[in-house]
Design a protein around this motif. Sequence first.
Motif, PDB file in Angstrom:
ATOM      1  N   TYR A  39     -12.472   4.175  -0.872  1.00 21.10           N
ATOM      2  CA  TYR A  39     -11.493   5.112  -0.327  1.00 21.10           C
ATOM      3  C   TYR A  39     -12.240   6.354   0.132  1.00 21.10           C
ATOM      4  O   TYR A  39     -12.837   7.061  -0.682  1.00 21.10           O
TER       5      TYR A  39
ATOM      6  N   LEU B 137      -8.448   5.347  -7.739  1.00 27.71           N
ATOM      7  CA  LEU B 137      -7.284   5.650  -6.908  1.00 27.71           C
ATOM      8  C   LEU B 137      -6.039   5.876  -7.753  1.00 27.71           C
ATOM      9  O   LEU B 137      -5.228   6.758  -7.458  1.00 27.71           O
TER      10      LEU B 137
ATOM     11  N   SER C  85     -10.245   0.714  -7.941  1.00 31.92           N
ATOM     12  CA  SER C  85      -8.794   0.900  -8.044  1.00 31.92           C
ATOM     13  C   SER C  85      -8.426   1.891  -9.146  1.00 31.92           C
ATOM     14  O   SER C  85      -7.481   2.664  -8.990  1.00 31.92           O
TER      15      SER C  85
ATOM     16  N   TRP D 228       1.231   4.227  -3.249  1.00 34.16           N
ATOM     17  CA  TRP D 228       1.045   5.674  -3.218  1.00 34.16           C
ATOM     18  C   TRP D 228       2.259   6.446  -3.709  1.00 34.16           C
ATOM     19  O   TRP D 228       2.169   7.648  -3.949  1.00 34.16           O
TER      20      TRP D 228
ATOM     21  N   TYR E  27       0.836  -1.203   0.000  1.00 34.14           N
ATOM     22  CA  TYR E  27       0.000   0.000   0.000  1.00 34.14           C
ATOM     23  C   TYR E  27       0.872   1.255   0.000  1.00 34.14           C
ATOM     24  O   TYR E  27       0.618   2.193  -0.770  1.00 34.14           O
TER      25      TYR E  27
ATOM     26  N   THR F  40      -0.781  -2.533  -8.855  1.00 34.94           N
ATOM     27  CA  THR F  40      -2.053  -2.041  -8.324  1.00 34.94           C
ATOM     28  C   THR F  40      -3.007  -3.204  -8.094  1.00 34.94           C
ATOM     29  O   THR F  40      -3.648  -3.286  -7.045  1.00 34.94           O
TER      30      THR F  40
ATOM     31  N   ARG G 114      -3.920   9.296  -7.723  1.00 34.71           N
ATOM     32  CA  ARG G 114      -2.461   9.326  -7.530  1.00 34.71           C
ATOM     33  C   ARG G 114      -1.789  10.056  -8.694  1.00 34.71           C
ATOM     34  O   ARG G 114      -0.879  10.854  -8.498  1.00 34.71           O
TER      35      ARG G 114
END
Length: 132
Positions: free
Chosen positions: A43, A56, A53, A24, A20, A33, A60
Amino acid sequence: MTETTSKSERSELVDTIERYVRFWNPGADDAFTAETLVEDVEYCAPVGVLTGSAALVDFRRQFTDHMGSYEFRRRTAPDLHHDRARLSWELVTATGDSFAEGTDVLTVADDGRVRAVTVFLDRPPAGFDAHA
């Protein structure tokens, strides 16, 4: 770490947390991922609620585009129990300045991937408005 979490469960949670943290940081690819997050990960952060996902990964990417180089790193050893982990983190800029600090509470699926994250900002970035 609590006594209710077995040694093997702790080891699996620690592995998940390390993935994790790596997720990030810039450079995690699609295969990584998929190893880290369930496809429909939830999230919940002060900046919004994201599902999936892909959301996210996009978040990012946007953050990296805005910040440039940075490092997402643990501040302390994580607290673990059952399928949960509490991770204290810090974002550090390329110049070595601390950008923000927070705590993420992760829920981990049976397969060792993150299925939910709740984010708390312990020290938000300068000028951050949680109500904007």
